[in-house]
Write a protein that holds these residues in place. Structure first.
Motif, PDB file in Angstrom:
ATOM      1  N   ALA A 115       0.831  -1.208   0.000  1.00  0.00           N
ATOM      2  CA  ALA A 115       0.000   0.000   0.000  1.00  0.00           C
ATOM      3  C   ALA A 115       0.864   1.256   0.000  1.00  0.00           C
ATOM      4  O   ALA A 115       0.526   2.261  -0.656  1.00  0.00           O
ATOM      5  CB  ALA A 115      -0.928  -0.017   1.212  1.00  0.00           C
ATOM      6  N   GLY A 116       1.997   1.227   0.716  1.00  0.00           N
ATOM      7  CA  GLY A 116       2.888   2.381   0.745  1.00  0.00           C
ATOM      8  C   GLY A 116       3.410   2.743  -0.636  1.00  0.00           C
ATOM      9  O   GLY A 116       3.484   3.930  -0.995  1.00  0.00           O
ATOM     10  N   TYR A 117       3.771   1.737  -1.434  1.00  0.00           N
ATOM     11  CA  TYR A 117       4.242   2.005  -2.793  1.00  0.00           C
ATOM     12  C   TYR A 117       3.091   2.431  -3.708  1.00  0.00           C
ATOM     13  O   TYR A 117       3.247   3.319  -4.560  1.00  0.00           O
ATOM     14  CB  TYR A 117       4.932   0.767  -3.366  1.00  0.00           C
ATOM     15  CG  TYR A 117       6.353   0.589  -2.880  1.00  0.00           C
ATOM     16  CD1 TYR A 117       7.385   1.363  -3.394  1.00  0.00           C
ATOM     17  CD2 TYR A 117       6.664  -0.355  -1.904  1.00  0.00           C
ATOM     18  CE1 TYR A 117       8.692   1.211  -2.957  1.00  0.00           C
ATOM     19  CE2 TYR A 117       7.969  -0.518  -1.455  1.00  0.00           C
ATOM     20  CZ  TYR A 117       8.978   0.269  -1.989  1.00  0.00           C
ATOM     21  OH  TYR A 117      10.265   0.109  -1.542  1.00  0.00           O
ATOM     22  N   ILE A 118       1.917   1.811  -3.559  1.00  0.00           N
ATOM     23  CA  ILE A 118       0.778   2.165  -4.400  1.00  0.00           C
ATOM     24  C   ILE A 118       0.341   3.602  -4.155  1.00  0.00           C
ATOM     25  O   ILE A 118      -0.100   4.310  -5.069  1.00  0.00           O
ATOM     26  CB  ILE A 118      -0.387   1.179  -4.159  1.00  0.00           C
ATOM     27  CG1 ILE A 118       0.017  -0.228  -4.637  1.00  0.00           C
ATOM     28  CG2 ILE A 118      -1.649   1.624  -4.892  1.00  0.00           C
ATOM     29  CD1 ILE A 118      -0.968  -1.321  -4.266  1.00  0.00           C
ATOM     30  N   LEU A 119       0.498   4.068  -2.913  1.00  0.00           N
ATOM     31  CA  LEU A 119       0.141   5.448  -2.582  1.00  0.00           C
ATOM     32  C   LEU A 119       0.996   6.474  -3.331  1.00  0.00           C
ATOM     33  O   LEU A 119       0.643   7.654  -3.381  1.00  0.00           O
ATOM     34  CB  LEU A 119       0.267   5.676  -1.073  1.00  0.00           C
ATOM     35  CG  LEU A 119      -0.871   5.105  -0.217  1.00  0.00           C
ATOM     36  CD1 LEU A 119      -0.518   5.151   1.264  1.00  0.00           C
ATOM     37  CD2 LEU A 119      -2.165   5.864  -0.488  1.00  0.00           C
ATOM     38  N   GLU A 120       2.122   6.027  -3.897  1.00  0.00           N
ATOM     39  CA  GLU A 120       2.931   6.920  -4.722  1.00  0.00           C
ATOM     40  C   GLU A 120       2.201   7.283  -6.018  1.00  0.00           C
ATOM     41  O   GLU A 120       2.539   8.261  -6.676  1.00  0.00           O
ATOM     42  CB  GLU A 120       4.272   6.258  -5.066  1.00  0.00           C
ATOM     43  CG  GLU A 120       5.174   5.996  -3.874  1.00  0.00           C
ATOM     44  CD  GLU A 120       5.727   7.273  -3.286  1.00  0.00           C
ATOM     45  OE1 GLU A 120       6.430   7.995  -4.019  1.00  0.00           O
ATOM     46  OE2 GLU A 120       5.423   7.561  -2.106  1.00  0.00           O
ATOM     47  N   PHE A 121       1.200   6.478  -6.386  1.00  0.00           N
ATOM     48  CA  PHE A 121       0.499   6.672  -7.659  1.00  0.00           C
ATOM     49  C   PHE A 121      -0.977   7.030  -7.482  1.00  0.00           C
ATOM     50  O   PHE A 121      -1.556   7.676  -8.356  1.00  0.00           O
ATOM     51  CB  PHE A 121       0.591   5.403  -8.514  1.00  0.00           C
ATOM     52  CG  PHE A 121       1.988   5.003  -8.854  1.00  0.00           C
ATOM     53  CD1 PHE A 121       2.641   5.542  -9.957  1.00  0.00           C
ATOM     54  CD2 PHE A 121       2.681   4.089  -8.076  1.00  0.00           C
ATOM     55  CE1 PHE A 121       3.935   5.178 -10.282  1.00  0.00           C
ATOM     56  CE2 PHE A 121       3.979   3.711  -8.386  1.00  0.00           C
ATOM     57  CZ  PHE A 121       4.616   4.264  -9.480  1.00  0.00           C
ATOM     58  N   LEU A 122      -1.591   6.587  -6.394  1.00  0.00           N
ATOM     59  CA  LEU A 122      -3.025   6.783  -6.205  1.00  0.00           C
ATOM     60  C   LEU A 122      -3.300   7.551  -4.922  1.00  0.00           C
ATOM     61  O   LEU A 122      -2.703   7.272  -3.882  1.00  0.00           O
ATOM     62  CB  LEU A 122      -3.747   5.426  -6.145  1.00  0.00           C
ATOM     63  CG  LEU A 122      -3.665   4.533  -7.379  1.00  0.00           C
ATOM     64  CD1 LEU A 122      -4.374   3.212  -7.105  1.00  0.00           C
ATOM     65  CD2 LEU A 122      -4.279   5.221  -8.596  1.00  0.00           C
ATOM     66  N   SER A 123      -4.216   8.506  -5.007  1.00  0.00           N
ATOM     67  CA  SER A 123      -4.623   9.252  -3.810  1.00  0.00           C
ATOM     68  C   SER A 123      -5.924   8.656  -3.281  1.00  0.00           C
ATOM     69  O   SER A 123      -7.013   9.202  -3.477  1.00  0.00           O
ATOM     70  CB  SER A 123      -4.803  10.730  -4.152  1.00  0.00           C
ATOM     71  OG  SER A 123      -3.595  11.305  -4.567  1.00  0.00           O
ATOM     72  N   LEU A 124      -5.793   7.505  -2.656  1.00  0.00           N
ATOM     73  CA  LEU A 124      -6.932   6.798  -2.074  1.00  0.00           C
ATOM     74  C   LEU A 124      -6.619   6.483  -0.617  1.00  0.00           C
ATOM     75  O   LEU A 124      -5.449   6.484  -0.208  1.00  0.00           O
ATOM     76  CB  LEU A 124      -7.195   5.493  -2.834  1.00  0.00           C
ATOM     77  CG  LEU A 124      -7.693   5.613  -4.281  1.00  0.00           C
ATOM     78  CD1 LEU A 124      -7.736   4.243  -4.930  1.00  0.00           C
ATOM     79  CD2 LEU A 124      -9.069   6.269  -4.318  1.00  0.00           C
ATOM     80  N   PRO A 125      -7.626   6.218   0.183  1.00  0.00           N
ATOM     81  CA  PRO A 125      -7.353   5.826   1.567  1.00  0.00           C
ATOM     82  C   PRO A 125      -6.474   4.581   1.629  1.00  0.00           C
ATOM     83  O   PRO A 125      -6.695   3.622   0.884  1.00  0.00           O
ATOM     84  CB  PRO A 125      -8.750   5.557   2.139  1.00  0.00           C
ATOM     85  CG  PRO A 125      -9.674   6.338   1.273  1.00  0.00           C
ATOM     86  CD  PRO A 125      -9.065   6.323  -0.098  1.00  0.00           C
ATOM     87  N   GLU A 126      -5.492   4.617   2.513  1.00  0.00           N
ATOM     88  CA  GLU A 126      -4.576   3.482   2.622  1.00  0.00           C
ATOM     89  C   GLU A 126      -5.307   2.194   2.960  1.00  0.00           C
ATOM     90  O   GLU A 126      -4.967   1.121   2.442  1.00  0.00           O
ATOM     91  CB  GLU A 126      -3.513   3.771   3.680  1.00  0.00           C
ATOM     92  CG  GLU A 126      -2.459   2.669   3.801  1.00  0.00           C
ATOM     93  CD  GLU A 126      -1.358   3.022   4.777  1.00  0.00           C
ATOM     94  OE1 GLU A 126      -0.492   2.166   5.022  1.00  0.00           O
ATOM     95  OE2 GLU A 126      -1.370   4.167   5.291  1.00  0.00           O
ATOM     96  N   ALA A 127      -6.315   2.259   3.810  1.00  0.00           N
ATOM     97  CA  ALA A 127      -7.060   1.055   4.185  1.00  0.00           C
ATOM     98  C   ALA A 127      -7.744   0.431   2.973  1.00  0.00           C
ATOM     99  O   ALA A 127      -7.798  -0.799   2.841  1.00  0.00           O
ATOM    100  CB  ALA A 127      -8.091   1.390   5.258  1.00  0.00           C
ATOM    101  N   MET A 128      -8.264   1.254   2.072  1.00  0.00           N
ATOM    102  CA  MET A 128      -8.921   0.740   0.871  1.00  0.00           C
ATOM    103  C   MET A 128      -7.926   0.009  -0.022  1.00  0.00           C
ATOM    104  O   MET A 128      -8.211  -1.069  -0.553  1.00  0.00           O
ATOM    105  CB  MET A 128      -9.577   1.893   0.100  1.00  0.00           C
ATOM    106  CG  MET A 128     -10.305   1.466  -1.170  1.00  0.00           C
ATOM    107  SD  MET A 128     -10.926   2.894  -2.111  1.00  0.00           S
ATOM    108  CE  MET A 128     -12.085   3.584  -0.923  1.00  0.00           C
ATOM    109  N   ILE A 129      -6.744   0.604  -0.182  1.00  0.00           N
ATOM    110  CA  ILE A 129      -5.715  -0.032  -1.008  1.00  0.00           C
ATOM    111  C   ILE A 129      -5.268  -1.354  -0.391  1.00  0.00           C
ATOM    112  O   ILE A 129      -5.133  -2.373  -1.081  1.00  0.00           O
ATOM    113  CB  ILE A 129      -4.516   0.922  -1.187  1.00  0.00           C
ATOM    114  CG1 ILE A 129      -4.930   2.155  -1.985  1.00  0.00           C
ATOM    115  CG2 ILE A 129      -3.355   0.202  -1.877  1.00  0.00           C
ATOM    116  CD1 ILE A 129      -3.851   3.211  -2.097  1.00  0.00           C
ATOM    117  N   THR A 130      -5.044  -1.351   0.907  1.00  0.00           N
ATOM    118  CA  THR A 130      -4.612  -2.570   1.594  1.00  0.00           C
ATOM    119  C   THR A 130      -5.639  -3.675   1.425  1.00  0.00           C
ATOM    120  O   THR A 130      -5.289  -4.834   1.130  1.00  0.00           O
ATOM    121  CB  THR A 130      -4.387  -2.280   3.090  1.00  0.00           C
ATOM    122  OG1 THR A 130      -3.422  -1.236   3.227  1.00  0.00           O
ATOM    123  CG2 THR A 130      -3.897  -3.530   3.807  1.00  0.00           C
ATOM    124  N   ALA A 131      -6.908  -3.348   1.595  1.00  0.00           N
ATOM    125  CA  ALA A 131      -7.966  -4.349   1.449  1.00  0.00           C
ATOM    126  C   ALA A 131      -8.007  -4.905   0.029  1.00  0.00           C
ATOM    127  O   ALA A 131      -8.162  -6.121  -0.177  1.00  0.00           O
ATOM    128  CB  ALA A 131      -9.316  -3.739   1.824  1.00  0.00           C
TER     129      ALA A 131
END
Length: 409
Positions: A115-131
Motif C-alpha cells: 500500500a505504501g508504494y501504491i500510494l505513490e500513484f493513487l490518492s486513495l485511503p490506505e485502508a482501501m488499497i490494503t484491502a
C-alpha cells in the motif's frame, strides 16, 4: 455397481525452476522492498551486516529443513516434522498454528508495504488499497496452483530485475562506489555500531522468511526429495547475495535517516542514484510486494489444508475444490485474518512479531530433527542428510537471536 468417488487431491505440477522462483519471490518480496528503511534506521550504514548475520542464523535451519523435506515430503511440513520428531500430536498442532500465524502476520506486513508504494500513484485511503491488495491476491491464490505460482514466478523475475537495476545504476552513476563497500563494516571497537547491527538483525531476519515455505508445496512438486533441498539452498543463496548488494548500494547512496522515513525507500534510492523519477522502481516494488502477499497466502492455506486433512483442525480446512483443485475455504480464511492485521497493526510490529514466531518454529523444527537422529531413524536412501550438529546449532543460534532481541529491546 457402486462407483467409488475419490476426494480431489492437490495437483503435482511444480518443477525446480518454478519452486525456486516461488521461494525467491516470497523471500525477496517480503524483505528488501518493505524493510530496508526500517533496518537502515536501526543499523545505519552498517545495515548490510545485519542481513549477513540474519543469513547465518537462517543457514543452519535451512539445512535441517532440506533433510526433513526429503524424509517427509508433505504439506504442512513443519507439522509433520514435529509430529515425527516428538511423537506428539499436540506439539505438532501448536507448531502448525504458529506457522499459519507467521505467514498471516508476514503477509499483513507486506500488504502494508505494498500500500505504501501504491500510494505513490493513487490518492486513495490506505485502508482501501490494503484491502484491495489482500482480496485480489487471495482470489488468484484460490484460482489454481499453476496459475498462482506462475503469477508469482513472473513477479519474481520482475522484482529481481528491479533490484539488479538499482545495483547497476549505483555502479554506473558512481563507479567508485565498490571502493566504499568497506564503510558498511562496523569498527570492531565500536560498541554503539554493533548494538545497532544486532538490534536490526531481527528485522533483517524477516527478510529471509520464505525459504521454509517451499516445504509446504511438497505435495504439488514433482520429485520432492530431490527438488526441495535444491530449491531451499538456491533460494537462500540468491536472496542473500541480492540483499547484501542492494542494501550496500542504498545506504552508501542515501542518508539512512531519509531511508527510514520513506514509504517507498527503493524508489527514493533509484531517484537519488540516477536522477530519474522513482516511478519505475516503485512500480516494480508494487509487483514484488504483491508477490510476497500471494505466496504467503498460498503457504498458510496449504498448512491449514494439511492440518485439516490430518484431522488436527476442522475438516473443512482440508477440503479441496473440485473446480480449482485448491483449498478455497482455507485460502479465504487466511486472507480475512491478514486483512484484520494489516489494517490495525503497525508495519514494524508486524515484522518483528513474524521474526519472533518464525525463530521459535525453527528452534522446534531443529530439535525435532535432533530427536529423529538420536533415535537412529534413517532417512530414505536418496534423501539429503546433515550431521546432528547442524540442527543442534540451528536451535542454538535461533535461541541466541531471540535472547539478543530481548536484551536489546
Amino acid at each position: 455397481m457402486n462407483t467409488v468417488v475419490h476426494a480431489p487431491e492437490l495437483k503435482r505440477a511444480l518443477t525446480l525452476p518454478l519452486v525456486v522462483l516461488y521461494g525467491v519471490g516470497v523471500t525477496v518480496g517480503a524483505g528488501i522492498y518493505v524493510l530496508i528503511g526500517l533496518t537502515a534506521g536501526k543499523a545505519g550504514v552498517h545495515a548490510p551486516v545485519s542481513f549477513v548475520f540474519a543469513a547465518i542464523v537462517v543457514a543452519f535451519s535451512a539445512a535441517s529443513f532440506a533433510e526433513l523435506a526429503g524424509r517427509l515430503p508433505l504439506s504442512a511440513g513443519e507439522v509433520a516434522y514435529v509430529r515425527a520428531g516428538f511423537r506428539s500430536p499436540g506439539a505438532s498442532l501448536v507448531v502448525g498454528l504458529m506457522v499459519v500465524l507467521s505467514a498471516t502476520v508476514s503477509s499483513a506486513a507486506i500488504s502494508v508495504g505494498a500500500a505504501g508504494y501504491i500510494l505513490e500513484f493513487l490518492s486513495l485511503p490506505e485502508a482501501m488499497i490494503t484491502a484491495a491488495v489482500v482480496v485480489f491476491m487471495a482470489a488468484i491464490a484460490a484460482y489454481g496452483i499453476m496459475e498462482s505460482v506462475t503469477f508469482a514466478g513472473l513477479c519474481t523475475v520482475i522484482e529481481v530485475l528491479g533490484l539488479l537495476t538499482i545495483v547497476a545504476a549505483g555502479l554506473y552513476f558512481d563507479p567508485r562506489l565498490p571502493l566504499r563497500f568497506g564503510e558498511v563494516l562496523p569498527d570492531l571497537a565500536g560498541a554503539g555500531a554493533w548494538h545497532g547491527v544486532l538490534g536490526a538483525t531481527l528485522l533483517a531476519f524477516f527478510a529471509f522468511v520464505g525459504f521454509e515455505d517451499i516445504v509446504n508445496l511438497a505435495e504439488e512438486v514433482r520429485e520432492p526429495k530431490r527438488t526441495l533441498p535444491w530449491a531451499i539452498f538456491l533460494t537462500l543463496g540468491v536472496s542473500t547475495l541480492i540483499y547484501v548488494l542492494v542494501v550496500s548500494v542504498s545506504v552508501l547512496s542515501v542518508s539512512t535517516s531519509e531511508l527510514s522515513a520513506s514509504r517507498a525507500p527503493l524508489g527514493l534510492v533509484f531517484n537519488r542514484i540516477s536522477g530519474y523519477p522513482p516511478d519505475a522502481i516503485s512500480s516494480i516494488a508494487i509487483v514484488a510486494t504483491l508477490n510476497g502477499v500471494i505466496v504467503q497466502i498460498i503457504m498458510a492455506s496449504r498448512v491449514l489444508y494439511g492440518l485439516g486433512k490430518q484431522g488436527a483442525v476442522p475438516a473443512v480446512f482440508g477440503r479441496v475444490s473440485r473446480t480449482t483443485r485448491t483449498p478455497v475455504f482455507a485460502t479465504f480464511t487466511v486472507a480475512g485474518a491478514i486483512l484484520l492485521l494489516a489494517l490495525f497493526v503497525p508495519l514494524q510490529s508486524l515484522a518483528e512479531m513474524t521474526s519472533r514466531v518464525v525463530l521459535v518454529i525453527f528452534m522446534i523444527v531443529n530439535a525435532a530433527l535432533v530427536a529423529l537422529k538420536l533415535r537412529g531413524e534413517p532417512a530414505p536412501a536418496d534423501a539429503f542428510t546433515v550431521g546432528v550438529w547442524v540442527p543442534v546449532l540451528g536451535s542454538v543460534v535461533c535461541a541466541a537471536a531471540l535472547a539478543s532481541d530481548f536484551l536489546l529491546s
